[in-house]
Design a protein around this motif. Structure first.
Motif: not given
Length: 246
Positions: A12-36
């Motif tokens: 997952a690019h910068r955490g969750a791509g464009r679905l959340a603010p890139e390179n923030t912990l919120a993005a990585f949490r969202l990427g994880a929720q999508h199974g990455f």
């Protein structure tokens, strides 16, 4: 003989791509929720040597700050809003340090590709400090982070500081001498603009003993082509489109 590859295909690019603010912990949490289970991030240094997550050299696009991020101390960078630019939902989301993200990944068993993204003029220092911190944070872990950069000087700094950590050369074009540079830097992988890959380049990379990864793959046809070529990794913004189990 290419060594066993411990990383999954989907990253997952910068955490969750464009679905959340890139390179923030919120993005990585969202990427994880999508199974990455593996993420890519960008790391640079504050003026007092703290590795933090941000792609651009300047602050304007992804924070409420102004100017070059790397000229500010971490105490000032830590006060910035790195989420409000994206949407009201994420207003107030802070810039994370690399250590913040490392702790999150280690606590959850996630894997990481750290792109060393130096402020211009700090290439070697950034590579060295990021690698030193990564070596310390992942000490004793079965699968270390993959360190990548477009900047050979940054990879050289990482190689000198933590030669045991795997390195990858990022390529947007096939510039003259790239293969020799990748070999000299002991790279285990090439991470190319996905349009560069064809059967001949895959064969060349394999002949060099290197794995084959692509950025930033956001269309199904492109992913299918890369999978058919037998490449090893796909970095995507579309955490909502691709199933990382696929």
């Amino acid at each position: 003989m290419t060594a066993p590859w411990p990383y999954p295909r989907w990253i997952a690019h910068r955490g969750a791509g464009r679905l959340a603010p890139e390179n923030t912990l919120a993005a990585f949490r969202l990427g994880a929720q999508h199974g990455f289970r593996m993420f890519e991030c960008d790391a640079k240094l504050s003026s007092d040597g703290v590795p933090f997550l941000m792609h651009d050299p300047t602050l304007e696009r992804t924070t409420n700050g102004k100017g070059t991020g790397g000229v500010l101390p971490w105490s000032e960078l830590a006060q910035l809003d790195a989420g409000g630019w994206h949407s009201r939902l994420y207003a107030g989301e802070p810039l994370p340090t690399l250590e913040n993200l490392a702790r999150y990944c280690l606590a959850n068993g996630f894997l990481l590709n750290i792109e060393i993204k130096p402020t211009p003029g700090t290439e070697e220092q950034t590579g060295r400090v990021v690698a030193e911190q990564a070596a310390r944070m992942w000490q004793g872990q079965a699968v270390p982070p993959l360190l990548s950069s477009f900047q050979p000087q940054a990879l050289a700094g990482a190689q000198a500081a933590a030669p045991h950590l795997p390195r990858a050369l990022l390529l947007d074009t096939l510039w003259d001498g790239w293969a020799d540079v990748a070999r000299q830097l002991g790279c285990v992988a090439l991470v190319c603009n996905y349009a560069l890959w064809d059967a001949a380049l895959v064969d060349k990379a394999r002949g060099l003993g290197m794995r084959t990864l692509s950025y930033t793959v956001n269309d199904e046809w492109a992913a299918e082509r890369l999978i058919a070529l037998g490449t090893d990794g796909i970095i995507t913004d579309r955490v909502d489109l691709f199933s990382p189990a696929g």
